[in-house]
Design a protein around this motif. Sequence first.
Motif, PDB file in Angstrom:
ATOM      1  N   ILE A 154      -7.547  -6.552  14.692  1.00 25.58           N
ATOM      2  CA  ILE A 154      -7.901  -6.102  13.336  1.00 25.58           C
ATOM      3  C   ILE A 154      -8.994  -5.392  12.944  1.00 25.58           C
ATOM      4  CG2 ILE A 154      -7.418  -6.544  10.851  1.00 25.58           C
ATOM      5  CD1 ILE A 154      -5.754  -8.960  11.359  1.00 25.58           C
ATOM      6  N   THR A 155      -9.034  -4.190  12.288  1.00 23.61           N
ATOM      7  CA  THR A 155     -10.119  -3.434  12.260  1.00 23.61           C
ATOM      8  C   THR A 155     -10.897  -4.108  10.922  1.00 23.61           C
ATOM      9  OG1 THR A 155      -9.231  -1.740  10.782  1.00 23.61           O
ATOM     10  CG2 THR A 155      -9.348  -1.337  13.246  1.00 23.61           C
ATOM     11  N   THR A 156     -12.311  -3.891  10.996  1.00 28.26           N
ATOM     12  CA  THR A 156     -13.034  -4.354   9.766  1.00 28.26           C
ATOM     13  C   THR A 156     -12.376  -3.687   8.511  1.00 28.26           C
ATOM     14  OG1 THR A 156     -15.092  -4.563  10.973  1.00 28.26           O
ATOM     15  CG2 THR A 156     -15.093  -4.274   8.655  1.00 28.26           C
ATOM     16  N   SER A 157     -12.011  -2.450   8.619  1.00 28.05           N
ATOM     17  CA  SER A 157     -11.526  -1.937   7.335  1.00 28.05           C
ATOM     18  C   SER A 157     -10.231  -2.519   6.975  1.00 28.05           C
ATOM     19  CB  SER A 157     -11.263  -0.160   7.826  1.00 28.05           C
ATOM     20  OG  SER A 157     -10.650   0.289   6.793  1.00 28.05           O
ATOM     21  N   ASN A 158      -9.406  -2.858   7.932  1.00 28.88           N
ATOM     22  CA  ASN A 158      -7.906  -3.368   7.722  1.00 28.88           C
ATOM     23  C   ASN A 158      -8.183  -4.772   7.054  1.00 28.88           C
ATOM     24  OD1 ASN A 158      -6.481  -1.181   8.667  1.00 28.88           O
ATOM     25  ND2 ASN A 158      -6.033  -2.016  10.625  1.00 28.88           N
ATOM     26  N   TYR A 159      -9.338  -5.617   7.529  1.00 29.91           N
ATOM     27  CA  TYR A 159      -9.536  -6.773   7.164  1.00 29.91           C
ATOM     28  C   TYR A 159      -9.742  -7.174   5.861  1.00 29.91           C
ATOM     29  CZ  TYR A 159     -11.653 -11.586   6.762  1.00 29.91           C
ATOM     30  OH  TYR A 159     -12.050 -12.567   6.475  1.00 29.91           O
ATOM     31  N   LYS A 160     -10.710  -6.222   5.344  1.00 25.18           N
ATOM     32  CA  LYS A 160     -10.926  -5.676   4.068  1.00 25.18           C
ATOM     33  C   LYS A 160      -9.961  -5.676   3.126  1.00 25.18           C
ATOM     34  CE  LYS A 160     -15.925  -4.550   4.627  1.00 25.18           C
ATOM     35  NZ  LYS A 160     -16.979  -3.341   4.677  1.00 25.18           N
ATOM     36  N   GLN A 161      -9.159  -4.519   3.663  1.00 22.38           N
ATOM     37  CA  GLN A 161      -7.780  -4.121   2.903  1.00 22.38           C
ATOM     38  C   GLN A 161      -6.930  -5.318   2.547  1.00 22.38           C
ATOM     39  OE1 GLN A 161      -7.023  -0.711   5.192  1.00 22.38           O
ATOM     40  NE2 GLN A 161      -8.375   0.675   3.979  1.00 22.38           N
ATOM     41  N   LEU A 202      -7.769  -8.493   2.694  1.00 27.81           N
ATOM     42  CA  LEU A 202      -8.052  -9.272   1.601  1.00 27.81           C
ATOM     43  C   LEU A 202      -8.017  -8.720   0.210  1.00 27.81           C
ATOM     44  CD1 LEU A 202     -11.822 -10.419   3.167  1.00 27.81           C
ATOM     45  CD2 LEU A 202      -9.682 -11.719   2.945  1.00 27.81           C
ATOM     46  N   SER A 203      -7.869  -7.583   0.019  1.00 32.60           N
ATOM     47  CA  SER A 203      -7.588  -6.805  -1.090  1.00 32.60           C
ATOM     48  C   SER A 203      -6.358  -7.109  -1.478  1.00 32.60           C
ATOM     49  CB  SER A 203      -8.037  -5.376  -1.019  1.00 32.60           C
ATOM     50  OG  SER A 203      -7.630  -4.901  -2.532  1.00 32.60           O
ATOM     51  N   SER A 215      -2.839  -1.400  -3.233  1.00 33.54           N
ATOM     52  CA  SER A 215      -3.600  -1.878  -1.897  1.00 33.54           C
ATOM     53  C   SER A 215      -2.932  -1.689  -0.588  1.00 33.54           C
ATOM     54  CB  SER A 215      -3.819  -3.221  -2.069  1.00 33.54           C
ATOM     55  OG  SER A 215      -4.740  -3.629  -3.163  1.00 33.54           O
ATOM     56  N   LEU A 216      -1.695  -1.686  -0.882  1.00 36.74           N
ATOM     57  CA  LEU A 216      -0.718  -1.599   0.504  1.00 36.74           C
ATOM     58  C   LEU A 216      -0.735  -0.137   0.882  1.00 36.74           C
ATOM     59  CD1 LEU A 216       2.506  -3.872  -0.160  1.00 36.74           C
ATOM     60  CD2 LEU A 216       0.839  -4.028   1.628  1.00 36.74           C
ATOM     61  N   LEU A 217      -0.462   0.888  -0.203  1.00 33.37           N
ATOM     62  CA  LEU A 217      -0.960   2.204   0.389  1.00 33.37           C
ATOM     63  C   LEU A 217      -2.077   2.642   1.124  1.00 33.37           C
ATOM     64  CD1 LEU A 217       0.501   4.333  -2.770  1.00 33.37           C
ATOM     65  CD2 LEU A 217       1.713   3.481  -0.575  1.00 33.37           C
ATOM     66  N   MET A 243       2.145  -9.638   8.168  1.00 32.49           N
ATOM     67  CA  MET A 243       1.004 -10.691   7.751  1.00 32.49           C
ATOM     68  C   MET A 243       0.957 -10.855   6.403  1.00 32.49           C
ATOM     69  SD  MET A 243      -2.153  -9.301  10.334  1.00 32.49           S
ATOM     70  CE  MET A 243      -3.365 -10.549   9.751  1.00 32.49           C
ATOM     71  N   ILE A 244       1.489  -9.984   5.411  1.00 30.67           N
ATOM     72  CA  ILE A 244       1.269 -10.462   4.040  1.00 30.67           C
ATOM     73  C   ILE A 244       2.663 -11.145   3.311  1.00 30.67           C
ATOM     74  CG2 ILE A 244      -0.623  -8.437   3.906  1.00 30.67           C
ATOM     75  CD1 ILE A 244       2.337  -7.909   1.616  1.00 30.67           C
ATOM     76  N   SER A 245       3.499 -11.086   4.354  1.00 30.78           N
ATOM     77  CA  SER A 245       4.846 -11.650   4.091  1.00 30.78           C
ATOM     78  C   SER A 245       4.743 -12.828   3.330  1.00 30.78           C
ATOM     79  CB  SER A 245       5.730 -11.575   4.939  1.00 30.78           C
ATOM     80  OG  SER A 245       6.991 -12.352   4.795  1.00 30.78           O
ATOM     81  N   PRO A 246       4.129 -13.913   4.019  1.00 33.31           N
ATOM     82  CA  PRO A 246       3.789 -15.373   3.267  1.00 33.31           C
ATOM     83  C   PRO A 246       3.205 -15.367   1.840  1.00 33.31           C
ATOM     84  CG  PRO A 246       2.570 -15.351   5.335  1.00 33.31           C
ATOM     85  CD  PRO A 246       3.366 -14.105   5.428  1.00 33.31           C
ATOM     86  N   HIS A 247       2.142 -14.716   1.803  1.00 28.45           N
ATOM     87  CA  HIS A 247       1.425 -14.516   0.531  1.00 28.45           C
ATOM     88  C   HIS A 247       2.386 -13.676  -0.425  1.00 28.45           C
ATOM     89  CE1 HIS A 247      -2.060 -15.460   2.879  1.00 28.45           C
ATOM     90  NE2 HIS A 247      -1.882 -14.684   4.026  1.00 28.45           N
ATOM     91  N   PHE A 248       3.047 -12.635  -0.330  1.00 29.45           N
ATOM     92  CA  PHE A 248       3.997 -12.093  -1.001  1.00 29.45           C
ATOM     93  C   PHE A 248       5.092 -12.893  -1.539  1.00 29.45           C
ATOM     94  CE2 PHE A 248       7.753  -8.990  -1.585  1.00 29.45           C
ATOM     95  CZ  PHE A 248       7.289  -8.591  -2.724  1.00 29.45           C
ATOM     96  N   THR A 249       5.699 -13.759  -0.606  1.00 32.30           N
ATOM     97  CA  THR A 249       6.665 -14.716  -0.827  1.00 32.30           C
ATOM     98  C   THR A 249       6.068 -15.685  -1.986  1.00 32.30           C
ATOM     99  OG1 THR A 249       8.013 -14.171   1.049  1.00 32.30           O
ATOM    100  CG2 THR A 249       8.313 -16.545  -0.032  1.00 32.30           C
TER     101      THR A 249
END
Length: 266
Positions: free
Chosen positions: A3-10, A12-13, A34-36, A158-164
């Motif tokens: 994961i790039t630093t940019s992706n990591y920050k996004q 987190l957002s 944020s997803l876009l 990766m965001i699936s469990p957080h979304f759920t």
Amino acid sequence: MSITTSNYKQLLSVTECLSNGLNSTKVRSSLGESLLKLLDADYYSSFVWNSQDRKFGECVSINMDETKLIEYEQYYQFHDPITHQLKKRKRATCVNEVIDQKDLEKTEFYNDFLCHDGLHWGLNLYAYDGRNNIGDIRIWRNKKRSTFNESSVQLLQMISPHFTNSLRNINHHNKRVSNEVSDQQSKIITASWDATLIAKQFAFTTREAEIVRELLRGKKDDDIAKDLYIACSTLRTHIRHIYAKTQVHNRTSLCHKVLNKLTGFS
């Protein structure tokens, strides 16, 4: 995956959006922005599946025509060749995993709905609470872009469990609030089942008010007569007088009218 630093920050957002409040519409709208950015996409929508009516609703969207989305809820979702197949996957999935792009482009759904705003390459995710679908994420890019790669799929997964968890918590909160409101309403109504108050509101005799109170409780004639120590014929006479005073002709109308009066709705 790396994961790039940019992706990591996004990322987190994105997770921050999902912990921001208990309003499903606001959370899903904030999530879309944020997803876009995270997925370098152009279009976003999110629906909630209504299992009772068997259709999608409660849409939030970004960069999509609201009129077309209304048409989706009313028509296109019932002529949608991809969504129910994607819904079964229960994981982040590119649209082209369930239908070839060339085949998709031959459908009414593509030509009359997707094309209107320029949606071409799709990526979806569906959240489940047990066996119940409780919300989804639909991400799209336009035709001039490239399709989503495996990294995009993994990032969304990766965001699936957080979304759920977010949607599950919102639903549980809403259910708890609904139950509390219902309990409060029941207390108000129960407190109003006082024979003296009923008599005062409708100019009933004491006996008539007692009978109305028992009718509100759903009791049958035989039980009311037994509890009030009167004959069934006497009870029926009282009920006729009650109907005349309230200008109704059956028990359902009587109960409705009395409850409305006692709870301040008339």
